[in-house]
Write a protein that holds these residues in place. Structure first.
Motif, PDB file in Angstrom:
ATOM      1  N   LEU A  72     -22.841  -3.749   4.558  1.00  0.00           N
ATOM      2  CA  LEU A  72     -21.917  -2.983   4.041  1.00  0.00           C
ATOM      3  C   LEU A  72     -23.045  -2.083   3.102  1.00  0.00           C
ATOM      4  CD1 LEU A  72     -19.649  -5.177   5.288  1.00  0.00           C
ATOM      5  CD2 LEU A  72     -18.145  -4.009   2.784  1.00  0.00           C
ATOM      6  N   LYS A  73     -22.657  -0.695   3.666  1.00  0.00           N
ATOM      7  CA  LYS A  73     -22.793   0.210   2.689  1.00  0.00           C
ATOM      8  C   LYS A  73     -22.577   0.741   1.385  1.00  0.00           C
ATOM      9  CE  LYS A  73     -24.457   3.538   5.751  1.00  0.00           C
ATOM     10  NZ  LYS A  73     -24.830   3.233   7.400  1.00  0.00           N
ATOM     11  N   ILE A  74     -23.092   0.864   0.161  1.00  0.00           N
ATOM     12  CA  ILE A  74     -22.846   0.723  -0.928  1.00  0.00           C
ATOM     13  C   ILE A  74     -21.037   1.280  -1.639  1.00  0.00           C
ATOM     14  CG2 ILE A  74     -23.055   1.385  -3.180  1.00  0.00           C
ATOM     15  CD1 ILE A  74     -26.261   1.092  -2.641  1.00  0.00           C
ATOM     16  N   ARG A  75     -21.730   2.957  -0.905  1.00  0.00           N
ATOM     17  CA  ARG A  75     -19.960   3.652  -0.496  1.00  0.00           C
ATOM     18  C   ARG A  75     -19.018   2.327   0.156  1.00  0.00           C
ATOM     19  NH1 ARG A  75     -17.677   5.612   3.580  1.00  0.00           N
ATOM     20  NH2 ARG A  75     -19.594   5.471   4.580  1.00  0.00           N
ATOM     21  N   GLU A  76     -19.249   1.572   0.604  1.00  0.00           N
ATOM     22  CA  GLU A  76     -18.276   0.630   1.535  1.00  0.00           C
ATOM     23  C   GLU A  76     -17.838  -0.435   0.685  1.00  0.00           C
ATOM     24  OE1 GLU A  76     -18.792   1.626   6.180  1.00  0.00           O
ATOM     25  OE2 GLU A  76     -20.313  -0.058   5.529  1.00  0.00           O
ATOM     26  N   ILE A  77     -18.695  -0.838  -0.008  1.00  0.00           N
ATOM     27  CA  ILE A  77     -18.717  -1.887  -1.207  1.00  0.00           C
ATOM     28  C   ILE A  77     -17.511  -1.450  -1.895  1.00  0.00           C
ATOM     29  CG2 ILE A  77     -19.605  -3.940  -2.550  1.00  0.00           C
ATOM     30  CD1 ILE A  77     -22.247  -3.539  -0.457  1.00  0.00           C
ATOM     31  N   ALA A  78     -17.776  -0.296  -2.632  1.00  0.00           N
ATOM     32  CA  ALA A  78     -17.143   0.058  -3.563  1.00  0.00           C
ATOM     33  C   ALA A  78     -15.545   0.203  -3.717  1.00  0.00           C
ATOM     34  CB  ALA A  78     -17.633   1.408  -4.564  1.00  0.00           C
ATOM     35  N   GLU A  79     -15.547   0.436  -1.976  1.00  0.00           N
ATOM     36  CA  GLU A  79     -14.475   0.860  -1.502  1.00  0.00           C
ATOM     37  C   GLU A  79     -13.633  -0.721  -1.406  1.00  0.00           C
ATOM     38  OE1 GLU A  79     -13.475   3.239   2.397  1.00  0.00           O
ATOM     39  OE2 GLU A  79     -15.507   4.738   1.637  1.00  0.00           O
ATOM     40  N   ALA A  80     -13.991  -1.562  -0.785  1.00  0.00           N
ATOM     41  CA  ALA A  80     -13.250  -2.510  -0.325  1.00  0.00           C
ATOM     42  C   ALA A  80     -13.704  -3.485  -1.194  1.00  0.00           C
ATOM     43  CB  ALA A  80     -14.635  -3.662   0.433  1.00  0.00           C
ATOM     44  N   MET A  81     -14.430  -3.638  -2.470  1.00  0.00           N
ATOM     45  CA  MET A  81     -13.860  -3.845  -4.088  1.00  0.00           C
ATOM     46  C   MET A  81     -12.959  -2.848  -5.085  1.00  0.00           C
ATOM     47  SD  MET A  81     -17.381  -6.270  -4.389  1.00  0.00           S
ATOM     48  CE  MET A  81     -16.146  -7.553  -5.622  1.00  0.00           C
ATOM     49  N   ASP A  82     -12.764  -2.275  -4.707  1.00  0.00           N
ATOM     50  CA  ASP A  82     -11.784  -0.967  -5.356  1.00  0.00           C
ATOM     51  C   ASP A  82     -12.690  -0.847  -6.953  1.00  0.00           C
ATOM     52  OD1 ASP A  82     -10.130   1.072  -5.820  1.00  0.00           O
ATOM     53  OD2 ASP A  82      -8.411  -0.922  -5.899  1.00  0.00           O
ATOM     54  N   ILE A  83     -14.653  -0.882  -6.708  1.00  0.00           N
ATOM     55  CA  ILE A  83     -14.906  -0.171  -7.886  1.00  0.00           C
ATOM     56  C   ILE A  83     -15.858   1.240  -7.593  1.00  0.00           C
ATOM     57  CG2 ILE A  83     -14.809  -2.945  -8.683  1.00  0.00           C
ATOM     58  CD1 ILE A  83     -16.910  -3.337  -7.277  1.00  0.00           C
ATOM     59  N   SER A  84     -16.517   1.204  -8.831  1.00  0.00           N
ATOM     60  CA  SER A  84     -17.269   2.050  -8.416  1.00  0.00           C
ATOM     61  C   SER A  84     -18.751   2.438  -7.713  1.00  0.00           C
ATOM     62  CB  SER A  84     -17.757   2.765  -9.404  1.00  0.00           C
ATOM     63  OG  SER A  84     -18.770   2.737 -10.094  1.00  0.00           O
ATOM     64  N   GLU A  85     -18.802   3.342  -6.962  1.00  0.00           N
ATOM     65  CA  GLU A  85     -20.342   2.420  -6.481  1.00  0.00           C
ATOM     66  C   GLU A  85     -21.334   2.325  -7.553  1.00  0.00           C
ATOM     67  OE1 GLU A  85     -21.733   5.945  -3.747  1.00  0.00           O
ATOM     68  OE2 GLU A  85     -19.991   5.954  -2.854  1.00  0.00           O
ATOM     69  N   ASN A  86     -21.354   2.742  -8.273  1.00  0.00           N
ATOM     70  CA  ASN A  86     -22.558   2.387  -9.934  1.00  0.00           C
ATOM     71  C   ASN A  86     -22.536   1.586 -10.533  1.00  0.00           C
ATOM     72  OD1 ASN A  86     -24.328   4.831 -10.064  1.00  0.00           O
ATOM     73  ND2 ASN A  86     -23.209   5.673 -11.450  1.00  0.00           N
ATOM     74  N   THR A  87     -20.943   1.106  -9.929  1.00  0.00           N
ATOM     75  CA  THR A  87     -21.154  -0.480 -10.630  1.00  0.00           C
ATOM     76  C   THR A  87     -21.250  -2.115  -9.282  1.00  0.00           C
ATOM     77  OG1 THR A  87     -18.769   0.244 -11.340  1.00  0.00           O
ATOM     78  CG2 THR A  87     -19.299  -2.427 -11.188  1.00  0.00           C
ATOM     79  N   VAL A  88     -21.537  -1.143  -7.728  1.00  0.00           N
ATOM     80  CA  VAL A  88     -22.102  -2.026  -7.105  1.00  0.00           C
ATOM     81  C   VAL A  88     -23.343  -1.740  -7.320  1.00  0.00           C
ATOM     82  CG1 VAL A  88     -22.010  -2.316  -4.772  1.00  0.00           C
ATOM     83  CG2 VAL A  88     -20.150  -1.294  -5.409  1.00  0.00           C
ATOM     84  N   LYS A  89     -24.292  -0.634  -8.016  1.00  0.00           N
ATOM     85  CA  LYS A  89     -25.255  -0.847  -7.199  1.00  0.00           C
ATOM     86  C   LYS A  89     -25.834  -1.684  -8.319  1.00  0.00           C
ATOM     87  CE  LYS A  89     -26.152   4.071  -5.731  1.00  0.00           C
ATOM     88  NZ  LYS A  89     -25.967   5.485  -6.069  1.00  0.00           N
ATOM     89  N   SER A  90     -25.008  -1.826 -10.023  1.00  0.00           N
ATOM     90  CA  SER A  90     -25.891  -2.541 -11.149  1.00  0.00           C
ATOM     91  C   SER A  90     -25.629  -3.871 -10.841  1.00  0.00           C
ATOM     92  CB  SER A  90     -25.006  -2.093 -12.260  1.00  0.00           C
ATOM     93  OG  SER A  90     -23.699  -2.369 -12.263  1.00  0.00           O
ATOM     94  N   ARG A  91     -24.227  -4.370 -10.080  1.00  0.00           N
ATOM     95  CA  ARG A  91     -24.208  -6.130  -9.784  1.00  0.00           C
ATOM     96  C   ARG A  91     -24.488  -6.197  -9.261  1.00  0.00           C
ATOM     97  NH1 ARG A  91     -17.300  -6.318  -8.808  1.00  0.00           N
ATOM     98  NH2 ARG A  91     -16.823  -6.013 -10.879  1.00  0.00           N
ATOM     99  N   LEU A  92     -25.371  -4.864  -8.079  1.00  0.00           N
ATOM    100  CA  LEU A  92     -26.547  -5.800  -6.710  1.00  0.00           C
ATOM    101  C   LEU A  92     -28.073  -5.685  -8.049  1.00  0.00           C
ATOM    102  CD1 LEU A  92     -26.404  -2.861  -3.638  1.00  0.00           C
ATOM    103  CD2 LEU A  92     -26.200  -5.922  -3.486  1.00  0.00           C
TER     104      LEU A  92
END
Lengths: 207, 273
Positions: free
Chosen positions: A162-182
């Motif tokens: 999934l793209k970072i944007r898609e993960i953010a959508e799926a998990m209902d979090i911001s893209e930055n949160t996705v990135k920092s978690r990664l």
């Protein structure tokens, strides 16, 4: 990373399935079943829980396909459903009371397992298939060592593509949160794998 | 230049999801900072490592049951079902000869042709006939009973008359015999009474005797008690009197001593003076 090229077919199938075409619906399930199952399996490392989540996800998909506005967002939509069911299962598992000594037993098993595998790797002629199987087990184990939210992000990114944007959508979090978690997840994984003596060389050696 | 990529930038760069402009900035940073390049390479290495984990084989996927293809039929199905049940009902009704009708007499149902029930008038007539029959029967019965009764009465009267005429024939006793019988009875009775009284007096004698003895015993003990009481009272009185006497004597003795003392002191005083 596998390239997920399911989307072109998916959009067509969604449209047909929404119009009540059962063949299209079943085709859609067939197309995504493996992905959702593997997503859930990597999250739980448990076949039964993965099956539970997968089936619930597709039943929910069938029921709510009509409410999906944009076909292109199907991917994040279906992973959102799946991840919600994963969280639900985790909550259910936590509610179950586990004997403390059983927990201890399990962690001891883990340690034994890791030590055994390490010693196997130091041996001069390892059985390749066996070692490969163990690498797989170790990688699964490494994933389960991550906190749940980091684990989910890593699985979505690394295995489900999934793209970072898609993960953010799926998990209902911001893209930055996705990135920092990664970022932190990759850091912890790196440390864990180093600890277990897994590196490029061991892999190439085994392959 | 003080640019330093954030953790988020690193990830975006690593996964190739970065704006072109920022990308150039990071490329430049990498060129300037070899240690950052190693960091990126290590992360890439970790990704390769975890990428070794392959997919699990999936059990055969679930299938959703395809609903019946003919949707038009689906729509009409329930109406056809209703019609069919209705038809079945009619056929069964015809075969079993069920007959249901509704008119001013009400709802009627039955197998075969319906036989109309009785109307109010016939029912009334039937009731009347029944009633008159009943009254006739009661009257007839009453008459017969009356006849029977009067016959019975006559019989009784006749028998009574017969008895009255038969009465003087009862045998009678002479006065002497009667007296003798009475005497006999009297004697018997007196004898019994005498025996009874004798027995009674004996009993009474016993009882009185006992009573008397008891009474005298009781009296004796009472008397003794009383005497004893009187004696103790006298003793007490005597003691008390003696004590009083002694007290008086003591007092007299004391008095005389005091008087003597006084006299002596008087004398001394006189002497001194």
């Amino acid at each position: 990373m596998k390239e997920i090229t399911l989307m072109p077919q998916t959009s067509f199938l969604i449209a047909a399935a929404r119009d009540g075409d059962p063949v299209a619906l079943n085709q859609l399930v067939k197309l995504w079943y493996k992905r959702i199952y593997n997503f859930a399996y990597k999250y739980f490392t448990d076949h039964d829980l993965a099956m539970e989540v997968t089936q619930k996800t597709f039943i929910s998909m069938n029921k709510n396909l009509g409410s999906l506005k944009d076909e292109s967002s199907f991917k994040s939509w279906i992973y959102r459903i799946a991840s919600n069911y994963c969280h639900e299962e985790i909550r259910k598992q936590k509610r179950k009371w586990v004997f403390p000594f059983m927990k201890v037993q399990q962690s001891k098993d883990d340690q034994d397992f890791i030590q055994n595998t390490e010693s196997t790797w130091r041996e001069s002629n390892p059985d390749q298939e066996f070692a490969q199987m163990e690498l797989k087990e170790l990688l699964k184990k490494a994933l389960t060592h991550l906190p749940e939210e980091q684990r989910m992000v890593v699985i979505m990114k690394e295995y489900e593509g999934l793209k970072i944007r898609e993960i953010a959508e799926a998990m209902d979090i911001s893209e930055n949160t996705v990135k920092s978690r990664l970022y932190y997840a990759l850091g912890s994984l790196k440390k864990l794998l180093e600890q277990w003596n897994i590196n490029k060389e061991t892999i190439h050696y085994e392959l | 230049m003080s640019y330093k990529p954030t953790n988020e930038d690193v990830i975006a760069y690593l996964y190739g999801e970065m704006e072109e402009s920022e990308r150039a900035q990071i490329d430049q940073y990498i060129a300037e900072h070899p240690e950052f390049r190693t960091e990126l390479e290590e992360m890439e290495g970790t990704r390769v490592l975890i990428g070794q984990l392959e997919d699990e084989e999936v059990p055969s996927p679930m299938t959703f049951m395809a609903p019946s293809g003919n949707s038009e039929w689906l729509y009409w199905r329930k109406y056809v079902a209703i019609a069919a049940s209705f038809l079945l009902l009619l056929t069964m009704g015809k075969i079993s000869g069920i007959n249901i009708s509704y008119d001013e007499d009400g709802l009627q149902a039955g197998f075969g042709t319906i036989q109309k029930g009785l109307d109010a008038e016939t029912v009334n007539q039937m009731l009347q006939a029944d009633r008159s029959q009943l009254v006739d029967w009661v009257e007839k019965n009453l008459e017969s009973v009356q006849e029977d009764f009067s016959g019975e009465l006559q019989n009784i009267q006749a028998s009574m008359n017969e008895q009255r005429t038969q009465r003087p024939e009862v045998p009678s006793l002479s006065d002497e015999d009667v007296n003798k019988l009475l005497d006999l009875q009297k004697r018997d009775l007196t004898y019994q009474m005498a025996q009874l009284s004798e027995k009674l007096t004996d009993d009474y004698k016993e009882i009185f005797k006992e009573l008397y003895v008891n009474f005298s015993d009781n009296l004796e003990t009472k008397r003794l008690d009383d005497l004893r009481n009187i004696q103790t009272a006298f003793d007490n009185f005597e003691n008390a009197t003696q004590e009083k006497q002694e007290e008086v004597e003591d007092a007299l003795f004391n008095l005389s001593r005091e008087v003597n003392g006084l006299i002596e002191s008087q004398n001394n005083n006189d002497k001194n003076n």
